[in-house]
Write a protein that holds these residues in place. Sequence first.
Motif, PDB file in Angstrom:
ATOM      1  N   GLY A   1       0.819  -1.212   0.000  1.00 10.42           N
ATOM      2  CA  GLY A   1       0.000   0.000   0.000  1.00 10.42           C
ATOM      3  C   GLY A   1       0.848   1.254   0.000  1.00 10.42           C
TER       4      GLY A   1
ATOM      5  N   ASP B   1       3.155   1.367  -3.411  1.00 10.59           N
ATOM      6  CA  ASP B   1       2.407   1.700  -4.625  1.00 10.59           C
ATOM      7  C   ASP B   1       2.098   3.194  -4.682  1.00 10.59           C
ATOM      8  OD1 ASP B   1       2.489  -0.912  -5.386  1.00 10.59           O
ATOM      9  OD2 ASP B   1       0.368  -1.343  -5.008  1.00 10.59           O
ATOM     10  N   TRP B   2       1.665   3.748  -3.555  1.00 11.70           N
ATOM     11  CA  TRP B   2       1.299   5.170  -3.558  1.00 11.70           C
ATOM     12  C   TRP B   2       2.539   6.041  -3.716  1.00 11.70           C
ATOM     13  CZ3 TRP B   2       1.709  10.037  -1.718  1.00 11.70           C
ATOM     14  CH2 TRP B   2       0.662  10.916  -2.004  1.00 11.70           C
TER      15      TRP B   2
ATOM     16  N   ASN C   1       3.852   8.622  -6.929  1.00 12.32           N
ATOM     17  CA  ASN C   1       3.965  10.057  -6.667  1.00 12.32           C
ATOM     18  C   ASN C   1       5.423  10.528  -6.543  1.00 12.32           C
ATOM     19  OD1 ASN C   1       1.062  11.310  -6.035  1.00 12.32           O
ATOM     20  ND2 ASN C   1       1.103   9.192  -5.306  1.00 12.32           N
TER      21      ASN C   1
ATOM     22  N   GLU D   1      -4.799  -0.522   2.522  1.00  7.93           N
ATOM     23  CA  GLU D   1      -5.331   0.837   2.637  1.00  7.93           C
ATOM     24  C   GLU D   1      -4.649   1.600   3.764  1.00  7.93           C
ATOM     25  OE1 GLU D   1      -7.746   4.224   1.876  1.00  7.93           O
ATOM     26  OE2 GLU D   1      -6.998   2.532   0.705  1.00  7.93           O
TER      27      GLU D   1
ATOM     28  N   ARG E   1      -1.325   2.702   2.383  1.00  3.57           N
ATOM     29  CA  ARG E   1      -1.527   3.743   1.383  1.00  3.57           C
ATOM     30  C   ARG E   1      -1.847   5.085   2.024  1.00  3.57           C
ATOM     31  NH1 ARG E   1      -4.764   6.860  -1.170  1.00  3.57           N
ATOM     32  NH2 ARG E   1      -6.501   6.369   0.214  1.00  3.57           N
ATOM     33  N   ARG E   2      -2.762   5.071   2.995  1.00  5.74           N
ATOM     34  CA  ARG E   2      -3.154   6.320   3.660  1.00  5.74           C
ATOM     35  C   ARG E   2      -1.988   6.934   4.420  1.00  5.74           C
ATOM     36  NH1 ARG E   2      -8.688   6.976   4.650  1.00  5.74           N
ATOM     37  NH2 ARG E   2      -8.122   9.006   5.533  1.00  5.74           N
TER      38      ARG E   2
ATOM     39  N   GLU F   1       0.317   8.641   1.981  1.00  8.07           N
ATOM     40  CA  GLU F   1      -0.292   9.877   1.492  1.00  8.07           C
ATOM     41  C   GLU F   1      -0.157  11.000   2.526  1.00  8.07           C
ATOM     42  OE1 GLU F   1      -4.593  11.348  -0.362  1.00  8.07           O
ATOM     43  OE2 GLU F   1      -4.436   9.445   0.723  1.00  8.07           O
TER      44      GLU F   1
END
Length: 371
Positions: A108, A111-112, A116, A331, A334-335, A338
């Motif tokens: 997660g 990948d993010w 970016n 998730e 990922r969060r 971010e």
Amino acid sequence: MTKDNKPLYSLIVDELKAQISSGVYKPEDQLPTEAELSARYGVSRITTRRALEELERDGFIYRVKGSGSFVKSISRAQAENRTDGTGKMISLILPSEDDRGTMGYIRGASDWLNANGYYLSVHQSDYDSQKERDLLETLTRSGIAAIILYPRNDQTNYDILHRLCLDEYPIVTIDKYFDSLPLGAVVSDNFGGAYKSVSRLIELGHRKIAFLSAVSIESTSSVRDRYFGYCKALKDHGIPVDSRYIQLNMKAVREEIGVDKFYAQLLDSYRSEGVTAVQTENDLIAANLLNRCLDAGIRVPADISIIGFDNNPVTQHVIVPLTTVEQHFYEIGRRAAEIVVNWLERGKTAPGRVLVPVELVERGTAGAAPE
């Protein structure tokens, strides 16, 4: 070399690191010279020079020719990181790469970050608080742009985490949170998951529902929230919370009396008290309990229902597939990624505690209460 075969320079390194971490030497303070350290520790200057080189390599100090060695501040480390092109590196610290959900967290976040323009480095603390501390110190002082931390527990390394908060260093925790620190966290809705699963057991007619965990609720926020969700579900359905059905910190008890004796006593207590369902801290505990029940001639779910937590792959490969609460590890990773990148690029600090929803996955270990 010392009596335990440890190089003398490493003892000096460890002591100076501890003094830097505890604030004896503050950012930009000058350290003693090679000669002064030689006199203090009764070693050669070759030894003290090696110690200072190690400290510089680990990012604790920087050296100025003709002036000496100075404690490196986090801001200086980050500035160096930006200039040498590695300011896009985010570090993820995990207790173990074999831990449940670990690959989900890694994928997660990776990948993010990759999408970016950032990169992920992964590190293990091996469930060792000191190693976790060393990683926090070394990574931040080496100029890593931000850290995603899966803490061993929520009781250790408060001082360094507090200092990172004061320095406004981009760091966020996953899986666990710290109540008394202004740290952002991305965690599963552990309270809601346990509340949902225990409420389902009550719908199935169960009234004597046990709770079983390996650790104490004081040491781990995720387990504490699951226990509180269990208690709230009982209360909201008019069922008293009965300490006879609750076993916390079972790991310590197992180590004291032995695994076989522990489970024999546990199952005897369930029989004598009329327990018909168990909410466990996680799937591994649920799977072990399931096997012990079947070995003892206790039918699952005809005699007793069992619900785990995590949706670990083991849930589908036991004799009776486990009913469980699914966490979305991808998730969470990922969060968290971010959040730290938003912090780095937009100056937005971590937004408190982010709850990621969970789901009850019903399989074969939860059924109607026996009449």
